[in-house]
Write a protein that holds these residues in place. Structure first.
Motif: not given
Length: 118
Positions: A23, A25-29, A56-58, A60-61, A103
């Motif tokens: 996956p 990492p979320p903040t990598y976007l 951020f609003e997620y 899906e990964l 996101a």
């Protein structure tokens, strides 16, 4: 990024946890967002940028190997300090190639300009 969980760096662990691959990492976007051409396209050089706000609003990964698209919208550009500072607000939809929403990103950037060069 500080993502210490093994699912972020061990494919076997990621798959054992139900992921098709590592996956993202979320903040990598947000890092990917900064690398895109968008800021340069509106005349903003990253060496003149200060991050004021991000959110951020997620949905899906994202995973390694996903093809994702960033669709930014400039919400506002506000000039301050006689044009030496601009606050640029953007909202960006991030989607997979199949159209699935990954996101929604929100950011406010402060851009410094030399005096007389807004």
């Amino acid at each position: 990024m500080g993502a210490a969980d093994e699912i972020f760096h061990d494919v076997a662990a990621a798959r054992a946890a139900g992921h098709p691959d590592l996956p993202v990492p979320p903040t990598y976007l947000f890092c990917l967002e900064l690398e895109r051409e968008g800021l340069a396209g509106i005349g903003v050089s990253l060496d003149r940028v200060l991050h004021v706000e991000q959110g951020f609003e997620y949905h899906e990964l994202a995973h390694a190997g996903d093809r994702i698209t960033f669709a930014p919208v400039v919400v506002s550009i506000r000039s301050h300090r006689r044009g030496r500072l601009e606050l640029i607000t953007t909202d960006t939809a991030v989607t997979r190639a199949d159209g699935a929403a990954v996101a929604d990103l929100h950011q406010v950037l402060a851009v410094r300009h030399a005096e007389g060069t807004p």
